[in-house]
Design an enzyme around this catalytic site. Sequence first.
Site, short mmCIF file in Angstrom:
data_model
loop_
_atom_site.label_atom_id
_atom_site.label_comp_id
_atom_site.label_asym_id
_atom_site.label_seq_id
_atom_site.Cartn_x
_atom_site.Cartn_y
_atom_site.Cartn_z
N TYR A 24 -10.32 -7.04 -5.86
CA TYR A 24 -10.24 -7.49 -7.25
C TYR A 24 -11.29 -8.58 -7.43
O TYR A 24 -11.20 -9.64 -6.79
CB TYR A 24 -8.86 -8.05 -7.55
CG TYR A 24 -7.76 -7.02 -7.63
CD1 TYR A 24 -7.29 -6.59 -8.86
CD2 TYR A 24 -7.17 -6.50 -6.48
CE1 TYR A 24 -6.27 -5.64 -8.95
CE2 TYR A 24 -6.15 -5.56 -6.56
CZ TYR A 24 -5.71 -5.14 -7.79
OH TYR A 24 -4.70 -4.21 -7.87
N PRO A 33 -3.06 -2.24 -16.19
CA PRO A 33 -3.08 -1.70 -14.83
C PRO A 33 -3.42 -2.72 -13.75
O PRO A 33 -3.35 -2.38 -12.57
CB PRO A 33 -4.17 -0.62 -14.91
CG PRO A 33 -5.06 -1.06 -16.03
CD PRO A 33 -4.16 -1.73 -17.02
N TYR A 64 3.38 -7.86 -5.72
CA TYR A 64 2.48 -6.72 -5.58
C TYR A 64 3.13 -5.58 -4.81
O TYR A 64 3.02 -4.42 -5.20
CB TYR A 64 1.17 -7.16 -4.90
CG TYR A 64 0.03 -6.22 -5.15
CD1 TYR A 64 -0.81 -6.38 -6.25
CD2 TYR A 64 -0.23 -5.15 -4.30
CE1 TYR A 64 -1.87 -5.54 -6.48
CE2 TYR A 64 -1.28 -4.28 -4.54
CZ TYR A 64 -2.09 -4.47 -5.63
OH TYR A 64 -3.13 -3.61 -5.88
N HIS A 113 -1.89 0.32 3.17
CA HIS A 113 -2.68 -0.91 3.09
C HIS A 113 -1.77 -2.11 3.29
O HIS A 113 -0.71 -2.22 2.66
CB HIS A 113 -3.38 -1.02 1.72
CG HIS A 113 -4.59 -0.15 1.62
ND1 HIS A 113 -5.55 -0.32 0.64
CD2 HIS A 113 -5.00 0.90 2.36
CE1 HIS A 113 -6.50 0.59 0.79
NE2 HIS A 113 -6.18 1.33 1.82
N LYS A 142 1.54 -1.60 -11.61
CA LYS A 142 2.99 -1.52 -11.77
C LYS A 142 3.47 -0.34 -12.61
O LYS A 142 4.67 -0.03 -12.59
CB LYS A 142 3.51 -2.82 -12.41
CG LYS A 142 3.46 -4.00 -11.48
CD LYS A 142 4.54 -3.90 -10.42
CE LYS A 142 4.27 -4.82 -9.25
NZ LYS A 142 3.73 -4.17 -8.09
#
Length: 393
Positions: free
Chosen positions: A204, A295, A387, A75, A299
Amino acid sequence: MSRTRTQVGIVGAGPAGLTLGHLLHREGIDTVILEDRSREYVEARIRAGVIEQGVVDMLVGAGAGERLQREGLVHHGIELQFAGERHRIPLSDLTGGRAIVIYGQTEIVKDLIRLRLETGRPLRFEVENVSVHDLDTERPVIRYRHEGLDEELECDAIAGCDGFHGICRPSIPAGVRSEFSREYPFGWLGILAAVAPSNDELVYAHHERGFALLSLRSPELSRLYVQCRPDEDLAEWPDDRIWEELQARLGLEGWTLAEGPVLEKGVTGMRSYVCEPMRYGRLFLAGDAAHIVPPTGAKGLNLALHDVRVLAAALVDWSRSGSSAGLDAYSDTCLRRVWRAEHFSWWMTQMLHRSEGHDAFDVSLQLSQLRYLTTSDAAARSLAENYVGLEIV
């Protein structure tokens, strides 16, 4: 009692313990891995699935990434949804081509178990009464019971990779360790559904009813979450209610969330936790034994594998040169990354979730932050760098 010896005793056959065992075996260092659960249980645990670029590179370089490369889904971005709109954060464009790979932790564990068994080196499941002793000496010991026999394993070093509820961290004297924690007033209700993902990248979602996440495990399996109480009763969440809530929180005009049979469901409470130091004598903590992150930032697994990468390099250097410099620096080295990840995970969590104490001021701050992320290259780049994984040394 049977007495044996190894160079590094590893408590825990999760991804941290198995990866450490694999890295050390490739360098000629002998290890014994002990796990109190069955192989079937370990290989069935559904956990994280977002893998940082650096972790992917490490696994591939160590010969443990063949199936990951073949089946993992690369991704190059994620999407943030708020105020009825969806905005893409182009991770790769903002980080010089770095990306994330969707590949379940369960699959990593299966790959590593297969590789371990091929070596013929000890991997013992369903051990009982595990305890660690003489940690401040040059010959620490692990005692355990396996297949009805009491065993004592003498080691040069012990790696505590046995998770948050394991025995290794509590074996560090209370006066030596410092613990930092935060409990969050919400959890995630997660499902694994037999339906093709409704979006090519993770979404998200910030919503007045609470956070939601659209994720995936494969082209045929979707992983989805809704914010809920940390003590939620699953009996109150039949499949129809879960899908109704997901539709409400993720829904957009002109876009449809596909539904399918729910294969698994569960509630995960959320906490931040750090134990310092991550070393006591010849005991070295790694992964969830030393730190927990909510979560939201994806990480947890990545931190664990970064820990064992650092630990493996230090143990190899110690074994070959006799220098303990790497081992002496292990805790401080790992904690720099840990606290960066703790902050990022906390920041993502407080930006996207709603709680009973939130008022209009809090919500307006969240929306302002989300708008800034989606209109400022500098802000988006900071999110993207964290990220996909920062290189912290």
